[in-house]
Design a protein around this motif. Structure first.
Motif, PDB file in Angstrom:
ATOM      1  N   MET A  61       0.827  -1.208   0.000  1.00 44.23           N
ATOM      2  CA  MET A  61       0.000   0.000   0.000  1.00 44.23           C
ATOM      3  C   MET A  61       0.861   1.258   0.000  1.00 44.23           C
ATOM      4  N   ARG A 124      -6.417  -2.300  -2.100  1.00 42.24           N
ATOM      5  CA  ARG A 124      -7.477  -2.251  -1.088  1.00 42.24           C
ATOM      6  C   ARG A 124      -8.446  -3.431  -1.243  1.00 42.24           C
ATOM      7  N   THR A 242     -10.079   2.584   6.009  1.00 46.81           N
ATOM      8  CA  THR A 242      -8.799   2.356   5.347  1.00 46.81           C
ATOM      9  C   THR A 242      -8.848   2.758   3.868  1.00 46.81           C
ATOM     10  N   CYS A 243     -10.058   2.988   3.347  1.00 41.63           N
ATOM     11  CA  CYS A 243     -10.221   3.350   1.936  1.00 41.63           C
ATOM     12  C   CYS A 243     -10.461   4.838   1.716  1.00 41.63           C
ATOM     13  N   HIS A 246      -7.802   6.886  -0.273  1.00 41.08           N
ATOM     14  CA  HIS A 246      -7.764   6.525  -1.696  1.00 41.08           C
ATOM     15  C   HIS A 246      -8.990   7.058  -2.433  1.00 41.08           C
TER      16      HIS A 246
END
Length: 320
Positions: A61, A124, A242-243, A246
């Motif tokens: 990542m 992801r 966590t996304c 992005h």
């Protein structure tokens, strides 16, 4: 600066423009762009430094994030010479070959950014939908291969553009709409038939940006489907969090890009100021905001930045 922009090839030069009607505010615009460039260059360099120094960030990542930072530096440095020349030195003439080179690098880095965002969405997807195989699927070698494939794809897509333009006669007023060279802007200037250029530009835009955005959307549909299967709402939110970085990077890249592309091709009756503003947003905002977003939303980067600034403040106090 004047020597860099001087035309010695015999081909017609191009005239760069800034914000039409705001000539009296050029100094303030220069300060604005200077601040944007500073944030972009310093922010992306800090991201690269932290990813290199922090062993806990030696993961796929963050490797993709480091490549994104390198690419954002490329975008900023591609536009820097002509933007500074236009707003600071009032040097508005750029040689034909220099314009072709700048156009190549601007579009190369744009295509590359789209590919990197797609690779990050795949990262992801694997991390959330297939976590047990994450380390076996996204090995260091595979990450390197993916990044190399993204760069090669961008190069071969953009490489024909300068040659397709160079074959055309330029006999009209070669005044550009921006302080840098973009292909959608340049194809309106030749007095010959630029239909092949327009068709090729549209085809590669659809095949790259269109395909990449569709695959990014598909990855998030699959991620959302997987997240909804998690029983705990707290775990769902933690996983989706966590996304967020992005998703923000995708939106600030694709939305202005689509607006700029449509405005150049179909917005003949739109005010020129709108095209100029959206183009600046497309090229300046993502390189500036990407490091800011990831610094805020990524805990490891956030805390490392705090430690860096704390150490810097301590040194300054000791020296003072």
């Amino acid at each position: 600066m004047e020597g860099f922009l001087t035309n010695d090839s015999g081909l017609p030069p191009f005239i760069l423009t800034g914000f039409t009607g705001l000539e009296a505010s050029q100094q303030w615009i220069f300060l604005l762009f200077g601040a944007l460039y500073s944030v972009s260059i310093v922010g992306n360099c800090l991201i690269l430094f932290i990813v290199k120094e922090e062993e806990s960030l030696h993961q796929p990542m963050y490797y993709f994030l480091a490549v994104l930072s390198v690419n954002d530096l490329g975008v900023s440095l591609s536009t820097l010479p002509t933007v500074m020349a236009t707003f600071c030195f009032h040097a508005r003439e750029i040689a034909f070959e220099a314009c072709m080179a700048q156009m190549f690098f601007i579009h190369f880095f744009s295509w590359t950014e789209s590919g990197i965002l797609l690779a990050m969405s795949f990262d992801r997807y694997i991390a959330i939908c297939n976590p047990l195989r994450y380390s076996t699927i996204l090995t260091d070698a595979r990450v390197t291969q993916m990044n190399l494939a993204i760069v090669l794809r961008s190069f071969f897509m953009v490489f024909p553009l300068p040659f397709l333009l160079k074959r055309l006669p330029f006999c009209k007023d070669n005044t550009l709409s921006h302080a840098y060279c973009l292909h959608p802007d340049l194809i309106h200037l030749p007095c010959g038939d630029s239909t092949p250029n327009s068709i090729y530009g549209l085809c590669i835009a659809v095949s790259a940006f269109g395909l990449d955005s569709a695959l990014i959307l598909l990855s998030y549909i699959l991620i959302l489907y997987s997240v909804l299967a998690i029983a705990s709402q707290e775990e769902r939110l933690k996983t989706l969090n966590t996304c967020v970085s992005h998703i923000c990077a995708v939106l600030i890249f694709y939305v202005p890009m689509v607006v700029v592309s449509m405005a150049h091709r179909f917005g003949k009756h739109a005010p020129p100021f709108l095209n100029t503003v959206m183009s600046f947003i497309y090229l300046f905002v993502p390189p500036m905001l990407n490091p800011v977003i990831y610094s805020i939303k990524t805990k490891e980067i956030h805390w490392r930045l705090i430690r860096i600034f704390s150490a810097t403040s301590s040194v300054q106090r000791e020296l003072g």
